[in-house]
Every structure is written in structure tokens, then in C-alpha cells.
Design a protein around this motif. Structure first.
Motif, PDB file in Angstrom:
ATOM      1  N   TYR A   1     -57.599  40.731  -6.498  1.00 25.59           N
ATOM      2  CA  TYR A   1     -56.816  39.526  -6.764  1.00 25.59           C
ATOM      3  C   TYR A   1     -55.457  39.909  -7.345  1.00 25.59           C
ATOM      4  N   TYR A   2     -54.498  39.025  -7.167  1.00 25.42           N
ATOM      5  CA  TYR A   2     -53.187  39.198  -7.783  1.00 25.42           C
ATOM      6  C   TYR A   2     -52.724  37.851  -8.318  1.00 25.42           C
ATOM      7  N   ARG A   3     -51.845  37.901  -9.296  1.00 27.60           N
ATOM      8  CA  ARG A   3     -51.378  36.684  -9.953  1.00 27.60           C
ATOM      9  C   ARG A   3     -50.259  36.043  -9.144  1.00 27.60           C
ATOM     10  N   VAL A   4     -50.470  34.801  -8.761  1.00 25.61           N
ATOM     11  CA  VAL A   4     -49.462  34.048  -8.017  1.00 25.61           C
ATOM     12  C   VAL A   4     -48.517  33.343  -8.980  1.00 25.61           C
ATOM     13  N   SER A   5     -49.083  32.736 -10.002  1.00 25.91           N
ATOM     14  CA  SER A   5     -48.313  32.054 -11.041  1.00 25.91           C
ATOM     15  C   SER A   5     -49.200  31.966 -12.273  1.00 25.91           C
ATOM     16  N   ALA A   6     -48.671  31.434 -13.342  1.00 22.93           N
ATOM     17  CA  ALA A   6     -49.446  31.327 -14.578  1.00 22.93           C
ATOM     18  C   ALA A   6     -50.728  30.537 -14.334  1.00 22.93           C
ATOM     19  N   GLY A   7     -51.848  31.194 -14.591  1.00 22.88           N
ATOM     20  CA  GLY A   7     -53.137  30.529 -14.442  1.00 22.88           C
ATOM     21  C   GLY A   7     -53.630  30.408 -13.011  1.00 22.88           C
TER      22      GLY A   7
ATOM     23  N   ALA B   1     -47.207  46.963   4.310  1.00 25.96           N
ATOM     24  CA  ALA B   1     -46.864  47.880   3.220  1.00 25.96           C
ATOM     25  C   ALA B   1     -46.988  47.155   1.883  1.00 25.96           C
ATOM     26  N   VAL B   2     -48.223  46.810   1.538  1.00 27.57           N
ATOM     27  CA  VAL B   2     -48.507  46.094   0.293  1.00 27.57           C
ATOM     28  C   VAL B   2     -49.765  46.686  -0.316  1.00 27.57           C
ATOM     29  N   VAL B   3     -49.768  46.831  -1.637  1.00 23.80           N
ATOM     30  CA  VAL B   3     -50.918  47.410  -2.317  1.00 23.80           C
ATOM     31  C   VAL B   3     -51.023  46.816  -3.721  1.00 23.80           C
ATOM     32  N   LEU B   4     -52.209  46.875  -4.301  1.00 25.02           N
ATOM     33  CA  LEU B   4     -52.401  46.440  -5.685  1.00 25.02           C
ATOM     34  C   LEU B   4     -52.225  47.623  -6.625  1.00 25.02           C
ATOM     35  N   ARG B   5     -51.475  47.431  -7.698  1.00 22.69           N
ATOM     36  CA  ARG B   5     -51.267  48.464  -8.715  1.00 22.69           C
ATOM     37  C   ARG B   5     -51.649  47.906 -10.085  1.00 22.69           C
ATOM     38  N   GLY B   6     -51.840  48.817 -11.039  1.00 23.86           N
ATOM     39  CA  GLY B   6     -52.128  48.409 -12.408  1.00 23.86           C
ATOM     40  C   GLY B   6     -53.350  47.521 -12.507  1.00 23.86           C
ATOM     41  N   MET B   7     -54.434  47.935 -11.883  1.00 23.71           N
ATOM     42  CA  MET B   7     -55.602  47.067 -11.772  1.00 23.71           C
ATOM     43  C   MET B   7     -56.483  47.081 -13.020  1.00 23.71           C
ATOM     44  N   CYS B   8     -57.128  45.949 -13.236  1.00 19.15           N
ATOM     45  CA  CYS B   8     -58.096  45.797 -14.315  1.00 19.15           C
ATOM     46  C   CYS B   8     -59.207  44.873 -13.822  1.00 19.15           C
ATOM     47  N   ARG B   9     -60.238  44.702 -14.646  1.00 18.48           N
ATOM     48  CA  ARG B   9     -61.360  43.838 -14.259  1.00 18.48           C
ATOM     49  C   ARG B   9     -61.249  42.491 -14.965  1.00 18.48           C
ATOM     50  N   MET B  10     -61.259  41.443 -14.156  1.00 15.25           N
ATOM     51  CA  MET B  10     -61.150  40.084 -14.680  1.00 15.25           C
ATOM     52  C   MET B  10     -62.498  39.376 -14.521  1.00 15.25           C
ATOM     53  N   ARG B  11     -62.945  38.762 -15.593  1.00 18.38           N
ATOM     54  CA  ARG B  11     -64.229  38.073 -15.551  1.00 18.38           C
ATOM     55  C   ARG B  11     -64.139  36.866 -14.621  1.00 18.38           C
ATOM     56  N   SER B  12     -65.082  36.800 -13.673  1.00 22.90           N
ATOM     57  CA  SER B  12     -65.088  35.696 -12.711  1.00 22.90           C
ATOM     58  C   SER B  12     -66.509  35.478 -12.207  1.00 22.90           C
ATOM     59  N   PRO B  13     -67.386  34.989 -13.075  1.00 19.12           N
ATOM     60  CA  PRO B  13     -68.781  34.792 -12.670  1.00 19.12           C
ATOM     61  C   PRO B  13     -68.889  33.782 -11.525  1.00 19.12           C
ATOM     62  N   GLY B  14     -69.742  34.084 -10.592  1.00 20.39           N
ATOM     63  CA  GLY B  14     -69.930  33.197  -9.450  1.00 20.39           C
ATOM     64  C   GLY B  14     -68.974  33.452  -8.305  1.00 20.39           C
TER      65      GLY B  14
ATOM     66  N   GLY C   1     -70.122  40.379 -12.292  1.00 17.55           N
ATOM     67  CA  GLY C   1     -69.412  39.273 -12.922  1.00 17.55           C
ATOM     68  C   GLY C   1     -67.916  39.453 -13.037  1.00 17.55           C
ATOM     69  N   TYR C   2     -67.370  40.539 -12.472  1.00 19.50           N
ATOM     70  CA  TYR C   2     -65.932  40.814 -12.582  1.00 19.50           C
ATOM     71  C   TYR C   2     -65.314  41.029 -11.200  1.00 19.50           C
ATOM     72  N   VAL C   3     -64.045  40.633 -11.081  1.00 24.20           N
ATOM     73  CA  VAL C   3     -63.259  40.939  -9.887  1.00 24.20           C
ATOM     74  C   VAL C   3     -62.077  41.806 -10.300  1.00 24.20           C
TER      75      VAL C   3
ATOM     76  N   ILE D   1     -61.106  46.388 -18.780  1.00 28.75           N
ATOM     77  CA  ILE D   1     -61.181  44.930 -18.778  1.00 28.75           C
ATOM     78  C   ILE D   1     -59.770  44.373 -18.981  1.00 28.75           C
ATOM     79  N   CYS D   2     -59.415  43.355 -18.226  1.00 30.84           N
ATOM     80  CA  CYS D   2     -58.084  42.754 -18.360  1.00 30.84           C
ATOM     81  C   CYS D   2     -57.899  42.175 -19.765  1.00 30.84           C
ATOM     82  N   GLU D   3     -56.691  42.233 -20.256  1.00 33.41           N
ATOM     83  CA  GLU D   3     -56.391  41.686 -21.582  1.00 33.41           C
ATOM     84  C   GLU D   3     -56.657  40.186 -21.606  1.00 33.41           C
TER      85      GLU D   3
END
Length: 330
Positions: A161-167, A198-211, A218-220, A326-328
Motif C-alpha cells: 500500500y501507499y499513501r494517497v492522502s491523509a488517512g 518504473a514505480v516501486v515502494l520504498r521505506g516500507m513498514c507494516r501497517m495494522r489492517s485486520p481483515g 493482521g498487517y499489510v 511496525i509503522c509509526e
């Protein structure tokens, strides 16, 4: 006997009709030999133009595969990896060509070349962002291999996943077009060589997302979406996201040909000419600006490079696997 004679005549007539409607190898050869005037206008050595030898080989490959019945796509691709990728000042070199002769359409777009690798203290076969000096077909070399390819299946896979906008986050799904190569490029499938955005994810962490259907325990994965259109690839052909969105549907379930220049024979010819102090005018082709930068090109053969890479891997084992943090704010 009379009935048998009539039947034989009918079969003979039908055979002639089938042959008449089947395109012959000679007809395709004749069609491919003459470059139409509208396409000839795009031949040249400037940015966005196609060098004569690149077009000649790309057309020959395409019409050969059409004649064999392996390709029905009205368009074909070519790439000139001797040209600059990053021209500086935010400008990208247009060196990947999309040619649709039936529509009189020619388009030149940017594309990334293989980065190669620098095996510290052993051997350096890496390439800069602007020009490629090193080419080859060894496993894990991350080098571009010139030659003949046919596009194959397209696979789209989830990368995180990547952040599109706040929240608000979005799943990153990246498509990959497998290339099947010939000759020195015959190991393209084993090397996982193909085309992709030519797109890739960088600086990855685990975000809690049950279901979440993509969740593991439980993480993505959450990362920053990075566009490296001005960079290099791991040996594949990479396109900008916008160009990839147009190209991939063109060849999905409808294969076509891709010719990548240079082949090892071209590299050897240019290397000999440079060593002898000869001009390339009227001889082997290489983009002049890149040749000035790299000095002379080199092709690294599988038998030479693969043992070195394998030994380096044994001497430098990968670090022990650790899970992503784990993501902050989780």
C-alpha cells in the motif's frame, strides 16, 4: 473412376485457393524490405528519431514473426539502448519506439536500461543513469541484453500500500509483461526479463489492517511510491507509469515483437573500432554522445560472469532476514 477424378479436381482447386489466401514468407519479406516514406521521415540520430539499423532489424523481426503466424498485433516495438536515458535538466531520452505501420503511427518514449552491479572489490559492471556501457545475459547481472524478443503473458501482482492522502491509502498493483527472447536473449524468462512501469515502494513498514485480504498476520505493507522513470532497471525494460498504462493493454493477450539494440556483435564491432582509433562513420552504430561518455562498450557473457556472481554470493551471504518494522502510530 469418374467420381474419383472429380473429387481430386475439387481438392486441387481448394488447395490452390488456400495457398492463394495464405500470406507467403516472400510477400512478408518484400513488404518489410521497403520502408514507407512516412516512416522513413523518422529515421535519424536525434532525440526521438530511430537509427537506420535499429529500424531495419526491428521491422525484419516483426515481419518474420507475422509471416510465421506468431504475431498478429498491428504494432511492434524497438529500443536503442546506446542512446542516453537521462539527458539532464529533467529531460529523458526517447529511445523506445512504438511503431504501427497500418496506422502510420510512430511514437518515441523514454525507457530504462539495466543498472548492472558493482561487486565491490571483485568486478564492476554497473551502468550510470545517462548511458549504458555494460551489457550481458548472465543471471543476476541486472544487465540489458540486446536482440530479438516476443512479448508474452502479463501478470499483475500486489506489492503493498501507499499513501494517497491523509488517512487514505491505496493498494499498489504492478503489471509485468514477460519477454521471451531468442539467441543470446533466450534466457529472458529464466532471468525474469520483461517490461513494467518504473514505480516501486520504498521505506516500507507494516501497517495494522485486520481483515484486509492482503494482510499477513493482521498487517499489510505500507511504503512510499517512488517513480524512477529517470533511473535504471534490474535488466528489464521500464516505462513511465503513464506510458505503461498505454503500452501494456496493447500487448495483453496480443503478443508482438521487441528488438533491442545493441547485440553482442555490435558491441564487439564498436569496441574494435574504438581500440583501433577508427571513426564509426559508415561502420558500426553507437550513439555519439554516449560513446564519448563511456569510452567503449562491453558485453559480459554468461560463462564469464555467472561464476563470478555465484562466488560473490557465497562470499557475501545475504543478511539474516528481519521483519519490516511496525509503522509509526500503530
Amino acid at each position: 473412376m469418374q467420381i474419383r477424378s472429380v473429387l481430386l479436381k475439387i481438392v486441387g482447386v481448394l488447395s490452390l485457393l488456400v495457398v492463394a489466401f495464405l500470406p507467403s514468407q516472400q510477400s512478408f519479406a518484400a513488404q518489410s524490405s521497403a520502408v514507407p516514406a512516412w516512416l522513413a521521415a523518422h529515421i535519424g540520430y536525434g532525440d526521438g528519431q530511430i537509427a537506420p539499423v535499429v529500424l531495419q532489424r526491428a521491422r525484419a523481426l516483426y515481419f518474420q514473426k507475422v509471416g510465421e503466424g506468431a504475431v498478429r498485433n498491428p504494432c511492434y516495438f524497438a529500443m536503442d539502448a546506446t542512446r542516453p536515458g537521462d539527458m539532464g535538466g529533467g529531460r529523458l531520452g526517447r529511445r523506445f519506439y512504438v511503431i504501427c505501420e497500418a496506422e502510420h503511427a510512430f511514437r518515441a518514449i523514454p525507457a530504462g536500461h539495466g543498472a548492472g552491479r558493482d561487486l565491490k572489490g571483485v568486478v564492476n559492471f554497473s551502468n550510470g543513469r545517462q548511458c549504458a556501457r555494460n551489457f550481458g545475459n548472465a543471471m543476476d547481472s541486472e544487465l540489458t541484453t540486446g536482440g530479438a524478443y516476443v512479448t508474452a503473458e502479463t501478470k499483475t501482482s500486489y506489492k503493498g500500500y501507499y499513501r494517497v492522502s491523509a488517512g487514505r491509502d491505496a493498494a499498489f498493483m504492478r503489471s509485468f509483461v514477460q519477454f521471451d527472447g531468442e539467441g543470446e536473449a533466450a534466457n529472458a524468462r529464466r532471468r525474469a526479463i520483461g517490461g513494467h512501469p518504473a514505480v516501486v515502494l520504498r521505506g516500507m513498514c507494516r501497517m495494522r489492517s485486520p481483515g484486509n485480504p492482503y494482510a499477513k498476520d493482521g498487517y499489510v505493507v505500507l511504503g512510499k511510491l517512488v517513480d524512477y522513470s529517470a533511473g535504471r532497471s534490474n535488466g528489464c525494460t521500464s516505462w513511465s507509469p503513464s506510458d505503461a498504462r498505454q503500452l501494456i493493454p496493447m500487448i495483453q493477450n496480443n503478443p508482438t515483437t521487441l528488438y533491442i539494440y545493441p547485440e553482442s556483435r555490435d558491441i564487439a564491432a564498436v569496441d574494435r573500432a574504438v581500440a583501433a582509433g577508427q571513426s564509426l562513420a559508415g561502420g558500426p552504430y553507437w550513439d555519439a554522445s554516449c560513446l564519448k561518455q563511456i569510452g567503449a562498450p562491453k558485453f559480459w557473457r554468461t560463462g564469464t560472469l555467472e561464476p563470478v556472481i555465484a562466488q560473490y554470493r557465497r562470499d557475501h551471504p545475504a543478511p539474516h532476514w528481519k521483519p519490516l518494522p511496525i509503522c509509526e502510530g500503530q
